[in-house]
Design a protein around this motif. Sequence first.
Motif, PDB file in Angstrom:
ATOM      1  N   ARG A  79      38.637  31.601  51.256  1.00 53.18           N
ATOM      2  CA  ARG A  79      37.708  32.072  50.230  1.00 53.18           C
ATOM      3  C   ARG A  79      37.192  33.470  50.570  1.00 53.18           C
ATOM      4  O   ARG A  79      37.134  34.345  49.717  1.00 53.18           O
ATOM      5  N   GLN A  80      36.821  33.677  51.827  1.00 54.97           N
ATOM      6  CA  GLN A  80      36.312  34.989  52.228  1.00 54.97           C
ATOM      7  C   GLN A  80      37.397  36.052  52.145  1.00 54.97           C
ATOM      8  O   GLN A  80      37.150  37.177  51.758  1.00 54.97           O
ATOM      9  N   GLY A  81      38.612  35.680  52.520  1.00 56.01           N
ATOM     10  CA  GLY A  81      39.710  36.629  52.446  1.00 56.01           C
ATOM     11  C   GLY A  81      40.107  36.960  51.024  1.00 56.01           C
ATOM     12  O   GLY A  81      40.424  38.107  50.706  1.00 56.01           O
ATOM     13  N   LEU A  82      40.089  35.970  50.153  1.00 54.32           N
ATOM     14  CA  LEU A  82      40.490  36.190  48.764  1.00 54.32           C
ATOM     15  C   LEU A  82      39.387  36.796  47.905  1.00 54.32           C
ATOM     16  O   LEU A  82      39.662  37.319  46.828  1.00 54.32           O
ATOM     17  N   LYS A  83      38.154  36.728  48.385  1.00 56.47           N
ATOM     18  CA  LYS A  83      37.027  37.224  47.600  1.00 56.47           C
ATOM     19  C   LYS A  83      37.251  38.658  47.135  1.00 56.47           C
ATOM     20  O   LYS A  83      36.970  39.015  46.001  1.00 56.47           O
ATOM     21  N   ARG A  84      37.795  39.480  47.991  1.00 52.71           N
ATOM     22  CA  ARG A  84      38.039  40.878  47.653  1.00 52.71           C
ATOM     23  C   ARG A  84      39.094  41.017  46.559  1.00 52.71           C
ATOM     24  O   ARG A  84      39.005  41.874  45.715  1.00 52.71           O
ATOM     25  N   GLN A  85      40.100  40.161  46.577  1.00 47.11           N
ATOM     26  CA  GLN A  85      41.144  40.225  45.577  1.00 47.11           C
ATOM     27  C   GLN A  85      40.679  39.679  44.229  1.00 47.11           C
ATOM     28  O   GLN A  85      41.202  40.070  43.199  1.00 47.11           O
ATOM     29  N   LEU A  86      39.747  38.774  44.253  1.00 48.90           N
ATOM     30  CA  LEU A  86      39.331  38.112  43.025  1.00 48.90           C
ATOM     31  C   LEU A  86      38.382  38.936  42.172  1.00 48.90           C
ATOM     32  O   LEU A  86      38.023  38.511  41.081  1.00 48.90           O
ATOM     33  N   VAL A  87      37.993  40.098  42.642  1.00 49.40           N
ATOM     34  CA  VAL A  87      37.119  40.960  41.850  1.00 49.40           C
ATOM     35  C   VAL A  87      37.748  41.221  40.488  1.00 49.40           C
ATOM     36  O   VAL A  87      37.077  41.192  39.461  1.00 49.40           O
ATOM     37  N   MET A  88      39.068  41.426  40.459  1.00 53.61           N
ATOM     38  CA  MET A  88      39.734  41.680  39.191  1.00 53.61           C
ATOM     39  C   MET A  88      39.615  40.479  38.259  1.00 53.61           C
ATOM     40  O   MET A  88      39.313  40.625  37.081  1.00 53.61           O
ATOM     41  N   VAL A  89      39.842  39.296  38.781  1.00 53.69           N
ATOM     42  CA  VAL A  89      39.809  38.102  37.942  1.00 53.69           C
ATOM     43  C   VAL A  89      38.401  37.836  37.413  1.00 53.69           C
ATOM     44  O   VAL A  89      38.226  37.459  36.265  1.00 53.69           O
ATOM     45  N   TYR A  90      37.399  38.062  38.238  1.00 59.12           N
ATOM     46  CA  TYR A  90      36.045  37.701  37.857  1.00 59.12           C
ATOM     47  C   TYR A  90      35.263  38.799  37.143  1.00 59.12           C
ATOM     48  O   TYR A  90      34.287  38.505  36.458  1.00 59.12           O
ATOM     49  N   ARG A  91      35.665  40.037  37.293  1.00 58.70           N
ATOM     50  CA  ARG A  91      34.919  41.125  36.657  1.00 58.70           C
ATOM     51  C   ARG A  91      35.745  41.938  35.683  1.00 58.70           C
ATOM     52  O   ARG A  91      35.370  42.131  34.540  1.00 58.70           O
ATOM     53  N   ILE A  92      36.881  42.430  36.156  1.00 56.77           N
ATOM     54  CA  ILE A  92      37.653  43.363  35.349  1.00 56.77           C
ATOM     55  C   ILE A  92      38.354  42.667  34.188  1.00 56.77           C
ATOM     56  O   ILE A  92      38.262  43.119  33.039  1.00 56.77           O
ATOM     57  N   LEU A  93      39.074  41.574  34.460  1.00 51.37           N
ATOM     58  CA  LEU A  93      39.806  40.881  33.399  1.00 51.37           C
ATOM     59  C   LEU A  93      38.892  40.428  32.262  1.00 51.37           C
ATOM     60  O   LEU A  93      39.182  40.712  31.092  1.00 51.37           O
ATOM     61  N   PRO A  94      37.766  39.751  32.535  1.00 49.31           N
ATOM     62  CA  PRO A  94      36.887  39.375  31.419  1.00 49.31           C
ATOM     63  C   PRO A  94      36.354  40.583  30.646  1.00 49.31           C
ATOM     64  O   PRO A  94      36.253  40.542  29.412  1.00 49.31           O
ATOM     65  N   SER A  95      36.046  41.658  31.355  1.00 46.23           N
ATOM     66  CA  SER A  95      35.550  42.852  30.668  1.00 46.23           C
ATOM     67  C   SER A  95      36.606  43.419  29.726  1.00 46.23           C
ATOM     68  O   SER A  95      36.304  43.778  28.581  1.00 46.23           O
ATOM     69  N   VAL A  96      37.840  43.490  30.196  1.00 46.78           N
ATOM     70  CA  VAL A  96      38.932  43.994  29.350  1.00 46.78           C
ATOM     71  C   VAL A  96      39.139  43.071  28.158  1.00 46.78           C
ATOM     72  O   VAL A  96      39.336  43.533  27.021  1.00 46.78           O
ATOM     73  N   LEU A  97      39.090  41.768  28.381  1.00 47.85           N
ATOM     74  CA  LEU A  97      39.269  40.821  27.287  1.00 47.85           C
ATOM     75  C   LEU A  97      38.147  40.924  26.254  1.00 47.85           C
ATOM     76  O   LEU A  97      38.406  40.819  25.049  1.00 47.85           O
ATOM     77  N   VAL A  98      36.925  41.144  26.697  1.00 52.59           N
ATOM     78  CA  VAL A  98      35.808  41.297  25.757  1.00 52.59           C
ATOM     79  C   VAL A  98      36.003  42.554  24.909  1.00 52.59           C
ATOM     80  O   VAL A  98      35.870  42.519  23.681  1.00 52.59           O
ATOM     81  N   VAL A  99      36.319  43.662  25.543  1.00 50.76           N
ATOM     82  CA  VAL A  99      36.517  44.914  24.803  1.00 50.76           C
ATOM     83  C   VAL A  99      37.682  44.773  23.827  1.00 50.76           C
ATOM     84  O   VAL A  99      37.580  45.166  22.656  1.00 50.76           O
ATOM     85  N   ALA A 100      38.787  44.192  24.297  1.00 53.87           N
ATOM     86  CA  ALA A 100      39.948  44.011  23.426  1.00 53.87           C
ATOM     87  C   ALA A 100      39.627  43.040  22.284  1.00 53.87           C
ATOM     88  O   ALA A 100      40.038  43.259  21.134  1.00 53.87           O
ATOM     89  N   GLY A 101      38.891  41.992  22.589  1.00 55.89           N
ATOM     90  CA  GLY A 101      38.502  41.033  21.560  1.00 55.89           C
ATOM     91  C   GLY A 101      37.628  41.661  20.495  1.00 55.89           C
ATOM     92  O   GLY A 101      37.837  41.442  19.289  1.00 55.89           O
ATOM     93  N   LEU A 102      36.666  42.451  20.930  1.00 59.10           N
ATOM     94  CA  LEU A 102      35.796  43.132  19.958  1.00 59.10           C
ATOM     95  C   LEU A 102      36.592  44.139  19.132  1.00 59.10           C
ATOM     96  O   LEU A 102      36.360  44.272  17.914  1.00 59.10           O
ATOM     97  N   ALA A 103      37.533  44.823  19.755  1.00 58.74           N
ATOM     98  CA  ALA A 103      38.374  45.771  19.016  1.00 58.74           C
ATOM     99  C   ALA A 103      39.224  45.040  17.981  1.00 58.74           C
ATOM    100  O   ALA A 103      39.398  45.531  16.860  1.00 58.74           O
TER     101      ALA A 103
END
Length: 159
Positions: free
Chosen positions: A19-43
């Motif tokens: 979990r500690q090792g993957l935490k750094r990699q999961l930033v994309m899944v938990y922050r970036i991907l949802p943000s992109v999906l929200v912007v794309a969804g609103l568009a």
Amino acid sequence: MDFTIRYEPAPDEVARALRQGLKRQLVMVYRILPSVLVVAGLACIWADAVFLGVGMLVAAVVAPFVATRAIRRVATRQLAYMCVPTTIRVTSEGYECRTDQYSTTMQWSMFGQVVTTPEFWLFLVNRQPAAFLPKRAFNSEQQAELIDFLAARQNAGTS
């Protein structure tokens, strides 16, 4: 420096290290991907593709939960291979980990970063977790020697 230890990691210990090792990699899944999906969804909604837009907004909410579940499933399968009697040899040249199922040898130069936590030393290759050493497996003298060695390597790498 050259010492060999034998220990058996506990499942919860390995899970925490992963979990500690993957935490750094999961930033994309938990922050970036949802943000992109929200912007794309609103568009999409703005462009009158309402069904597609709503689908993306729902995916933005669901993606982190699905990712967490998938990671837990993969980690659970890995525990069977990792929670076995293990022999670790640490030398000034590298790190070797042996069990009845596998053997891994890595030179220190392979690790781009070493992350120190209260429980572990996590070794990263290209920002991805490659190995970990549980501090509890080493006596206090070995821990001190490892701390000094890893600090010297890190300082040499930054100069």
